[in-house]
Write an enzyme that holds these catalytic residues in place. Sequence first.
Site, PDB file in Angstrom:
ATOM      1  N   ASP A  96     -67.246 -73.078 -44.282  1.00  0.00           N
ATOM      2  CA  ASP A  96     -67.986 -72.574 -43.643  1.00  0.00           C
ATOM      3  C   ASP A  96     -69.330 -73.240 -42.880  1.00  0.00           C
ATOM      4  O   ASP A  96     -69.204 -73.545 -42.603  1.00  0.00           O
ATOM      5  CB  ASP A  96     -68.740 -72.444 -46.058  1.00  0.00           C
ATOM      6  CG  ASP A  96     -70.036 -72.457 -45.874  1.00  0.00           C
ATOM      7  OD1 ASP A  96     -70.023 -71.506 -46.108  1.00  0.00           O
ATOM      8  OD2 ASP A  96     -70.189 -73.298 -46.747  1.00  0.00           O
ATOM      9  N   ASP A 125     -68.148 -76.499 -49.013  1.00  0.00           N
ATOM     10  CA  ASP A 125     -69.162 -76.946 -50.320  1.00  0.00           C
ATOM     11  C   ASP A 125     -69.447 -76.197 -51.436  1.00  0.00           C
ATOM     12  O   ASP A 125     -70.493 -77.298 -51.804  1.00  0.00           O
ATOM     13  CB  ASP A 125     -70.461 -77.546 -49.541  1.00  0.00           C
ATOM     14  CG  ASP A 125     -71.562 -76.771 -49.131  1.00  0.00           C
ATOM     15  OD1 ASP A 125     -70.967 -75.648 -48.882  1.00  0.00           O
ATOM     16  OD2 ASP A 125     -72.169 -77.095 -48.024  1.00  0.00           O
ATOM     17  N   ASP A 174     -67.327 -71.237 -51.957  1.00  0.00           N
ATOM     18  CA  ASP A 174     -66.062 -71.563 -51.089  1.00  0.00           C
ATOM     19  C   ASP A 174     -65.145 -72.506 -52.032  1.00  0.00           C
ATOM     20  O   ASP A 174     -63.380 -72.454 -50.943  1.00  0.00           O
ATOM     21  CB  ASP A 174     -66.223 -73.301 -50.193  1.00  0.00           C
ATOM     22  CG  ASP A 174     -67.587 -72.475 -49.767  1.00  0.00           C
ATOM     23  OD1 ASP A 174     -67.443 -71.385 -49.052  1.00  0.00           O
ATOM     24  OD2 ASP A 174     -68.841 -73.581 -49.607  1.00  0.00           O
TER      25      ASP A 174
END
Length: 650
Positions: free
Chosen positions: A349, A544, A548
Amino acid sequence: MTQSHQTVEHNHKNCSHSHDHSKGQSHDHNHGNLPVVLFFAGLATFIISLFLPTGTPKTILALATIVLSGYHIMIEGFEDTINETKRLKKFTPNVHVLMSLAAIGAAIIGDYTEGALLILIFAAAHFLEHYVENKSKKEITSLMKMNPTDAKLILSDGSTKTVDVADLKIGDHLKVLNGEQIPTDGTILSGYTSIDESSINGESIPAEKTVGDTVFGSTINGDGTITMAVTKDSSDTVFAKILQLVNESQSNLSKTATKIKRLEPKYVTSVMVLVFLYIVLMPLIFNMTWYDSFYKGMVFLTVASPCALAASDIPATLSAISNLAKRGVLFKGGSYLSNLSEIQAIAFDKTGTLTEGKPKVTDVHFIGEITNEETFYTDLIVAMEKQANHPLANAIVKSIEIVNDIPLTIENQIGKGLVSTYKGHTYKIGKASQFTNVSSDIESFERKYAEEGKTVVLFSEDDVVIGLIAMMDLPNPKAQQLVAYFKENNIHTTMITGDAERTGRAVASTLKIDEVAGNVLPENKSQIVSSLQDKYGLTAMVGDGVNDAPALVKADIGVAMGDGTDVAIDVADVVLMQNDLDKLGYAYRLSKKLDKVVKQNIIFSMGVVALLVILNIFGQMNLPIGILAHEGSTLVVLFNGLRLLSPLKN
C-alpha cells in the site's frame, strides 16, 4: 492494558514442548515449578550415586533419579498417549513414551545408572525447549507494554481519574489531551482538534474533528483537547487484537514442524514394534541370550527415538520469532515466518507504508512582484499556523524556517481556513475553493502541483491571493532500501494505491518499484494480489488500513503496520509494531537463515540416528554411549536453533 490472556495449553506430543490446538483438543500440563524442583533433586541423587561403589545405595539413588527427574516425562508421555489415542481412536504414542520405556527397561536389566543418565539428559533437553518457547512468549508479551494502557475518565464531579483502558465501559466520558493516543472508539462531546487517522483510513492528512464526529482507538490526537464518549468495548480495540498474537504465534506451526508431528506417532509405533520383534526373535533365531537381546533392544529404543528430529524445527522457529519480537516484528505463527523466505512477489500500500504518512512542504510560490518580500510573508504564514489546529499546520511550521517571530492573533474559521490582521492588512490561509481573486500565475502553479498529487493551500492579503504552499506525503527513506533489497533477491515489487496513477508513479519512480497500480478501489486490491499470485507465485502484501484488509487476507503472507487499524492487524499474519520497514527486510533475512538451520538440523538428526542404529546392529554400541550420542545430538540441534536468538549481522 490488562487483558486476560487465554491460557496457553501445552501438549507434549514430541520432544518439543509444543502446542496442539487442533480440533479444540489440548492438554494442560501446568504443574508449576514441581517438575523443575524434582529434576534438580534427581540430578543431585545422580551426582551422589556416581561417587558410591556398586551396591544397594547406588541402585536406590539411580532409581530415585529415574523417578524424580523422569516424573513429568513419564506422566506426560503416558497421559498424552492415552488421551490422543482416545481422541483419534488409534494408537498414538509419543517419544516421551519411548524414553520412559527405555529408562524402565534399563532398570529391569540392572543398568540403573544408564537408565538414570538417559532420563536425566532427556529431561534437560525437554526443559531447554520449554525455555525457548517461554522466552518467545515473553518477548512478544513484553512488546505490548509499549502501547498506552490508560485513559482519563471524567467523573461525575467533573474531575478526571486515570483508569485502565480495559475497565472502560460504553458510555463513559473521557478527556484526551493534545498529543495523546485516543484510548478507544467513541464520539466527540466537546472540543475541536485534528487527529492523525492514517492508521484507520490511510489518509496522510490529519482530519479536523469537532463535536459529534467519530474518533478511533489508536489514532493520535493533534493540538486540541477534547472530551469523548466511549462507543466500543476495550476488548475490540487494536490492543486486544495484538495481544491475541501471543497465543497464535505459539500454536501455528511451520509446514516442516507439522509434517514431523504427523510422522512422529507412526515412527514411534514402528520403533516399538521393531524393538519387541528384536527382543523376541534374536534369541530364537541367532541364539542370543535374553539379556543381550533385551539390552540391545533398549539401546535401539534409545538411539532410534526421533528426539533430535522433533526438536529440529519448533525451537529454531520460536527462537526466530523471539528474535523478531524483540525488534518489533510479531509473527502469528511459524508457518508464516518459514514461508516468508519463499515469496516471489510483494505488494505495498502507498500511504503510510511506502510513504512517511505525514505531509511535508515541497514548494512555496509567490507572485512575481512580491519576490523580495517572501521572507516577511513566510514569517507571517508560520506565525499564523503556529496558533492553528489546521491539519497542515505542523507540516508548514516544521518545514519553513523563519527570520522574525511575528506576534499576532488568528481566527480559525472551521472549513474555511485561518484569518489574521497585521498592520492594517487582513491575511488568510485556506483551500483554493475559499478564494475568488486568484491570478492566472497562481492558478497555473496550483493546477501543476495538484496534478502531481500535492495538497495546495493559498495565501491572500486583503482577499488577493499572493502565494501558495504545496505539501506532499513523501516516500519513506527506508522503503527505497527495502524495495532494492527485495529486487536483489528477484522478488517482484508492486505499489497499490487509491491515488491517481500519476501520483503513484511519482513515488514509485523514486523507489524504483517494478509495477504501479493506481486509482485502485479498496475492493479491487485483493484482485491485484490474486493476479500477482497467479503470475509469480507466493505473494506478500504490506498495508495498514481497513481498505487493505481484503488484500492482506488474500495474500499468502499479510503484513500490517503496527500503527494501522485493528482490522488490518487482526487479519494480517505479521505486524510491524514500529512501522519500521527495515524490520521487514530483517525478517526476510532471518527467515532465510531459519530455513537453512532447520535443514541442517533434520539432516544431522537423522544422520545420527542412522549411524547409531547401524552401530547397534553390528554390536558396536552400548547403552551409555547410545544415550550420550542420542541425547547429545538433541542438544546440538537445540543449540543450533538457539543461534537464531542472536541478532543477524549486517
